[in-house]
Design a protein around this motif. Structure first.
Motif, PDB file in Angstrom:
ATOM      1  N   ALA A   1     -21.385 -23.853  -4.217  1.00  0.00           N
ATOM      2  CA  ALA A   1     -22.112 -22.583  -4.202  1.00  0.00           C
ATOM      3  C   ALA A   1     -23.451 -22.709  -3.487  1.00  0.00           C
ATOM      4  O   ALA A   1     -23.876 -21.791  -2.778  1.00  0.00           O
ATOM      5  CB  ALA A   1     -22.325 -22.082  -5.628  1.00  0.00           C
ATOM      6  N   THR A   2     -24.110 -23.848  -3.647  1.00  0.00           N
ATOM      7  CA  THR A   2     -25.391 -24.067  -2.973  1.00  0.00           C
ATOM      8  C   THR A   2     -25.233 -24.000  -1.464  1.00  0.00           C
ATOM      9  O   THR A   2     -26.045 -23.388  -0.756  1.00  0.00           O
ATOM     10  CB  THR A   2     -25.982 -25.436  -3.384  1.00  0.00           C
ATOM     11  N   VAL A   3     -24.178 -24.614  -0.956  1.00  0.00           N
ATOM     12  CA  VAL A   3     -23.932 -24.602   0.491  1.00  0.00           C
ATOM     13  C   VAL A   3     -23.617 -23.186   0.970  1.00  0.00           C
ATOM     14  O   VAL A   3     -24.162 -22.719   1.978  1.00  0.00           O
ATOM     15  CB  VAL A   3     -22.781 -25.561   0.849  1.00  0.00           C
ATOM     16  N   LEU A   4     -22.739 -22.491   0.257  1.00  0.00           N
ATOM     17  CA  LEU A   4     -22.337 -21.149   0.683  1.00  0.00           C
ATOM     18  C   LEU A   4     -23.507 -20.170   0.628  1.00  0.00           C
ATOM     19  O   LEU A   4     -23.624 -19.281   1.478  1.00  0.00           O
ATOM     20  CB  LEU A   4     -21.188 -20.643  -0.192  1.00  0.00           C
ATOM     21  N   ARG A   5     -24.364 -20.313  -0.357  1.00  0.00           N
ATOM     22  CA  ARG A   5     -25.524 -19.429  -0.462  1.00  0.00           C
ATOM     23  C   ARG A   5     -26.536 -19.725   0.641  1.00  0.00           C
ATOM     24  O   ARG A   5     -27.199 -18.818   1.155  1.00  0.00           O
ATOM     25  CB  ARG A   5     -26.187 -19.586  -1.825  1.00  0.00           C
ATOM     26  N   ARG A   6     -26.661 -21.004   0.989  1.00  0.00           N
ATOM     27  CA  ARG A   6     -27.613 -21.377   2.035  1.00  0.00           C
ATOM     28  C   ARG A   6     -27.139 -20.893   3.407  1.00  0.00           C
ATOM     29  O   ARG A   6     -27.924 -20.401   4.207  1.00  0.00           O
ATOM     30  CB  ARG A   6     -27.796 -22.903   2.047  1.00  0.00           C
ATOM     31  N   GLU A   7     -25.855 -21.019   3.671  1.00  0.00           N
ATOM     32  CA  GLU A   7     -25.301 -20.636   4.977  1.00  0.00           C
ATOM     33  C   GLU A   7     -24.738 -19.218   4.900  1.00  0.00           C
ATOM     34  O   GLU A   7     -23.531 -18.992   4.969  1.00  0.00           O
ATOM     35  CB  GLU A   7     -24.207 -21.628   5.392  1.00  0.00           C
ATOM     36  N   LYS A   8     -25.630 -18.236   4.785  1.00  0.00           N
ATOM     37  CA  LYS A   8     -25.205 -16.854   4.609  1.00  0.00           C
ATOM     38  C   LYS A   8     -24.429 -16.318   5.808  1.00  0.00           C
ATOM     39  O   LYS A   8     -23.626 -15.397   5.678  1.00  0.00           O
ATOM     40  CB  LYS A   8     -26.425 -15.975   4.339  1.00  0.00           C
ATOM     41  N   TRP A   9     -24.698 -16.882   6.977  1.00  0.00           N
ATOM     42  CA  TRP A   9     -24.018 -16.406   8.176  1.00  0.00           C
ATOM     43  C   TRP A   9     -22.504 -16.621   8.113  1.00  0.00           C
ATOM     44  O   TRP A   9     -21.744 -16.002   8.872  1.00  0.00           O
ATOM     45  CB  TRP A   9     -24.589 -17.114   9.404  1.00  0.00           C
ATOM     46  N   LEU A  10     -22.044 -17.485   7.209  1.00  0.00           N
ATOM     47  CA  LEU A  10     -20.603 -17.708   7.065  1.00  0.00           C
ATOM     48  C   LEU A  10     -19.888 -16.489   6.497  1.00  0.00           C
ATOM     49  O   LEU A  10     -18.684 -16.333   6.680  1.00  0.00           O
ATOM     50  CB  LEU A  10     -20.353 -18.914   6.162  1.00  0.00           C
ATOM     51  N   GLY A  11     -20.618 -15.637   5.784  1.00  0.00           N
ATOM     52  CA  GLY A  11     -20.029 -14.415   5.262  1.00  0.00           C
ATOM     53  C   GLY A  11     -19.255 -14.583   3.975  1.00  0.00           C
ATOM     54  O   GLY A  11     -18.373 -13.778   3.670  1.00  0.00           O
ATOM     55  N   PHE A  12     -19.575 -15.623   3.181  1.00  0.00           N
ATOM     56  CA  PHE A  12     -18.897 -15.840   1.909  1.00  0.00           C
ATOM     57  C   PHE A  12     -19.700 -15.212   0.779  1.00  0.00           C
ATOM     58  O   PHE A  12     -20.899 -15.470   0.631  1.00  0.00           O
ATOM     59  CB  PHE A  12     -18.711 -17.334   1.631  1.00  0.00           C
ATOM     60  N   GLN A  13     -19.041 -14.408  -0.029  1.00  0.00           N
ATOM     61  CA  GLN A  13     -19.659 -13.771  -1.193  1.00  0.00           C
ATOM     62  C   GLN A  13     -19.039 -14.362  -2.453  1.00  0.00           C
ATOM     63  O   GLN A  13     -17.863 -14.148  -2.740  1.00  0.00           O
ATOM     64  CB  GLN A  13     -19.433 -12.250  -1.148  1.00  0.00           C
TER      65      GLN A  13
ATOM     66  N   HIS B   1     -24.821 -10.956   7.632  1.00  0.00           N
ATOM     67  CA  HIS B   1     -26.142 -10.830   7.017  1.00  0.00           C
ATOM     68  C   HIS B   1     -26.363  -9.422   6.464  1.00  0.00           C
ATOM     69  O   HIS B   1     -27.113  -9.236   5.498  1.00  0.00           O
ATOM     70  CB  HIS B   1     -27.228 -11.163   8.035  1.00  0.00           C
ATOM     71  N   ARG B   2     -25.725  -8.431   7.080  1.00  0.00           N
ATOM     72  CA  ARG B   2     -25.881  -7.047   6.633  1.00  0.00           C
ATOM     73  C   ARG B   2     -24.843  -6.645   5.594  1.00  0.00           C
ATOM     74  O   ARG B   2     -24.745  -5.479   5.222  1.00  0.00           O
ATOM     75  CB  ARG B   2     -25.808  -6.112   7.835  1.00  0.00           C
ATOM     76  N   GLY B   3     -24.046  -7.613   5.149  1.00  0.00           N
ATOM     77  CA  GLY B   3     -23.104  -7.337   4.074  1.00  0.00           C
ATOM     78  C   GLY B   3     -21.760  -6.810   4.512  1.00  0.00           C
ATOM     79  O   GLY B   3     -21.023  -6.260   3.691  1.00  0.00           O
ATOM     80  N   HIS B   4     -21.409  -6.986   5.788  1.00  0.00           N
ATOM     81  CA  HIS B   4     -20.112  -6.511   6.284  1.00  0.00           C
ATOM     82  C   HIS B   4     -19.171  -7.695   6.531  1.00  0.00           C
ATOM     83  O   HIS B   4     -19.608  -8.812   6.765  1.00  0.00           O
ATOM     84  CB  HIS B   4     -20.290  -5.720   7.575  1.00  0.00           C
ATOM     85  N   LEU B   5     -17.884  -7.424   6.462  1.00  0.00           N
ATOM     86  CA  LEU B   5     -16.847  -8.431   6.711  1.00  0.00           C
ATOM     87  C   LEU B   5     -17.023  -9.663   5.822  1.00  0.00           C
ATOM     88  O   LEU B   5     -16.758 -10.792   6.227  1.00  0.00           O
ATOM     89  CB  LEU B   5     -16.849  -8.856   8.188  1.00  0.00           C
TER      90      LEU B   5
ATOM     91  N   ILE C   1     -22.769 -11.533  16.887  1.00  0.00           N
ATOM     92  CA  ILE C   1     -22.510 -10.211  16.305  1.00  0.00           C
ATOM     93  C   ILE C   1     -21.904 -10.352  14.908  1.00  0.00           C
ATOM     94  O   ILE C   1     -22.300  -9.655  13.963  1.00  0.00           O
ATOM     95  CB  ILE C   1     -21.576  -9.392  17.225  1.00  0.00           C
ATOM     96  N   VAL C   2     -20.952 -11.267  14.771  1.00  0.00           N
ATOM     97  CA  VAL C   2     -20.311 -11.496  13.473  1.00  0.00           C
ATOM     98  C   VAL C   2     -21.333 -11.961  12.446  1.00  0.00           C
ATOM     99  O   VAL C   2     -21.347 -11.499  11.297  1.00  0.00           O
ATOM    100  CB  VAL C   2     -19.176 -12.524  13.604  1.00  0.00           C
ATOM    101  N   HIS C   3     -22.230 -12.867  12.852  1.00  0.00           N
ATOM    102  CA  HIS C   3     -23.242 -13.370  11.921  1.00  0.00           C
ATOM    103  C   HIS C   3     -24.189 -12.267  11.484  1.00  0.00           C
ATOM    104  O   HIS C   3     -24.597 -12.215  10.305  1.00  0.00           O
ATOM    105  CB  HIS C   3     -24.026 -14.513  12.570  1.00  0.00           C
ATOM    106  N   VAL C   4     -24.546 -11.371  12.398  1.00  0.00           N
ATOM    107  CA  VAL C   4     -25.402 -10.237  12.043  1.00  0.00           C
ATOM    108  C   VAL C   4     -24.685  -9.343  11.035  1.00  0.00           C
ATOM    109  O   VAL C   4     -25.285  -8.883  10.051  1.00  0.00           O
ATOM    110  CB  VAL C   4     -25.796  -9.438  13.302  1.00  0.00           C
ATOM    111  N   LEU C   5     -23.405  -9.105  11.259  1.00  0.00           N
ATOM    112  CA  LEU C   5     -22.633  -8.289  10.327  1.00  0.00           C
ATOM    113  C   LEU C   5     -22.572  -8.935   8.948  1.00  0.00           C
ATOM    114  O   LEU C   5     -22.689  -8.253   7.921  1.00  0.00           O
ATOM    115  CB  LEU C   5     -21.214  -8.076  10.867  1.00  0.00           C
TER     116      LEU C   5
END
Length: 479
Positions: free
Chosen positions: A166-178, A145-149, A139-143
């Motif tokens: 930055a390459t790692v953080l952009r690749r692993e979007k499920w981590l929720g780092f912007q 991906h949808r730009g929440h939390l 659920i957290v990963h879906v959130l």
């Protein structure tokens, strides 16, 4: 995101932690009630008293103790919720702590606790807790991906290291780092890094830039500060503000299980355990493979029989496809698969070389390979064609989890570092399978395989197997 957005994110994270805790309470209470409701006559575990009376008298205290054990073990810590295997390990540790406390208390007070009740409570509760944590993570990963939390991240350091992070953080979007920006040394003059991260300030003014940009987290990479004294002053300046700090060490592709922080005289030493490639080839993993493959083969037999018949009836060719692959330490073996291509697929390979998506690597990847049959397309979509490899696992040629089994022609093109993939048995599934399959580049495939070889653990194997189920049904990169 403004200050209100930051407040909403923090509130959302607190609500998430409370929701996970509430789910734990419900599951533990349910497991206690289900254990009390059972009636079994097991000769080696006699029932010493009425289970219902036990549930009423000590059940609530057990629930409270188990939840408190989760709090003590830090299973609700923001740093671990939704990321890595630490959360699962701590849930198991909390269950063990609770079981030990109950056992010791019963012995010291001479309380005749029903063994059936005790065993069933943990047999039911622990898997349910792990499943709940896994579901909450999804659920957290879906959130995310949808730009929440999302966590707004400011990366500080040299431009090269900033781009690597930055390459790692952009690749692993499920981590929720912007990523909101970069802080570079004063000698830099560009308005953005070569990787496209906007430069919003310099490393000598980290705290003011972090506060002005309303960052939730500052990642300090190599080059972020000239000395430990400078980092300490940055920490002082950020004290009292809701800004987290994390240091990206120069080490990479090393799991947290192999690292331990041990301060010595105020100097934080990071001890790194040796690579685990030898442990990944020994008895514990082999026993795990034998038991797991035998159970999986028994469960999958009906599906395998159906597709073997469909493959045979489609064009009269053999149901199985045997191909020589390279196993541990370079030994060759016959890898079994259901035939998903036409009978003369190998002969037709040279005619479709222009379809190869991976011209720079050693693998052949074609998203619309004309040699794949209709039945084969279905099998590949759900990885059914790989089920016969369970026999390879039982025979000892492969493992349930490991690097992708390579062709001899591919191995001949390996560089020295890549040859380390051959230190363990190849796997029916692996990090490459749960991280994108054929969508991965050759470099990413190698990186994931080497990470697995160096950081093997049973907990990681279990995590990969669980993620494989999701990867198979999602069918990302399956062609």
């Amino acid at each position: 995101m403004d200050a209100r957005g930051t407040t909403d994110r923090a509130r959302g994270e607190r609500l998430l932690q409370l929701a996970i805790a509430a789910g734990d309470v419900f599951i533990i209470a349910t497991a206690t009630l289900l254990a009390a409701a059972q009636r079994f006559d097991v000769p080696i575990i006699p029932v010493t008293n009425d289970i219902n009376s036990i549930a009423v008298s000590v059940g609530p205290w057990i629930v409270i103790a188990w939840v408190l054990a989760n709090v003590v073990r830090g299973t609700y810590a923001r740093a671990h919720v939704g990321v890595g295997t630490v959360e699962y390990a701590r849930v198991l540790s909390a269950a063990g702590l609770t079981a030990g406390a109950i056992g010791i208390s019963s012995y010291l007070t001479k309380f005749e606790l029903s063994r059936i009740f005790f065993v069933l409570m943990f047999l039911i509760g622990v898997p349910m807790l792990l499943l709940w944590r896994w579901s909450a993570r999804r659920i957290v990963h879906v959130l995310h991906h949808r730009g929440h939390l999302l966590t707004k991240v400011l990366i500080s350091g040299s431009e090269e290291r900033i781009d690597e992070v930055a390459t790692v953080l952009r690749r692993e979007k499920w981590l929720g780092f912007q990523i909101i920006g970069a802080l570079v040394p004063t000698s830099a003059t560009a308005t953005e890094t070569p990787g496209g991260v906007p430069v919003i300030g310099f490393t000598n003014e980290t705290a003011p830039n972090a506060l002005a940009s309303e960052a939730d987290l500052v990642l300090f990479a190599e080059g972020a500060f000239p000395s430990p004294v400078d980092f300490r002053r940055i920490a002082w300046d950020l004290e009292g503000h809701d800004v987290q700090m994390a240091v990206v060490p120069s080490l990479s592709d090393i799991s947290s299980g192999r690292m331990a922080m041990r301060p010595v005289g105020g100097l934080p030493l990071v001890h790194v355990e040796p690579p685990q490639s030898l442990a990944a080839s020994r008895g514990l993993k082999r026993a795990f493979d034998l038991v797991g493959a035998s159970i999986a083969l028994l469960l999958a037999s009906p599906v395998m029989l159906v597709f073997a018949l469909l493959t045979k009836l489609q064009d009269g060719g053999p149901a199985l496809f045997r191909q020589t692959r390279v196993g541990r330490d370079g030994q060759l073996f016959e890898c079994l698969k259901f035939r998903s291509m036409v009978v003369d697929a190998e002969a037709r390979l040279s005619s479709i070389g222009h379809l190869n998506k991976n011209a720079e690597g050693v693998l052949f990847k074609a998203q619309n390979d004309p040699r794949i049959t209709r039945v084969g397309a279905v099998m590949r979509r759900f990885s059914i064609d790989e089920l016969p490899q369970l026999m390879n696992v039982i025979n000892g040629d492969m493992s349930l989890v490991g690097p992708r089994p390579a062709l001899p022609a591919e191995v001949r093109r390996y560089e020295i570092d890549v040859q380390r993939r051959l230190h363990v048995r190849p796997g029916l599934t692996g990090l490459w399978q749960v991280s994108g399959r054929s969508d991965l580049s050759w470099d990413d495939t190698v990186r994931l395989d080497l990470y697995y070889v160096d950081n093997w653990s049973i907990v990681q194997d279990l995590s990969i197997l669980a993620r494989t189920v999701h990867a198979v049904f999602a069918s990302h990169g399956a062609y």
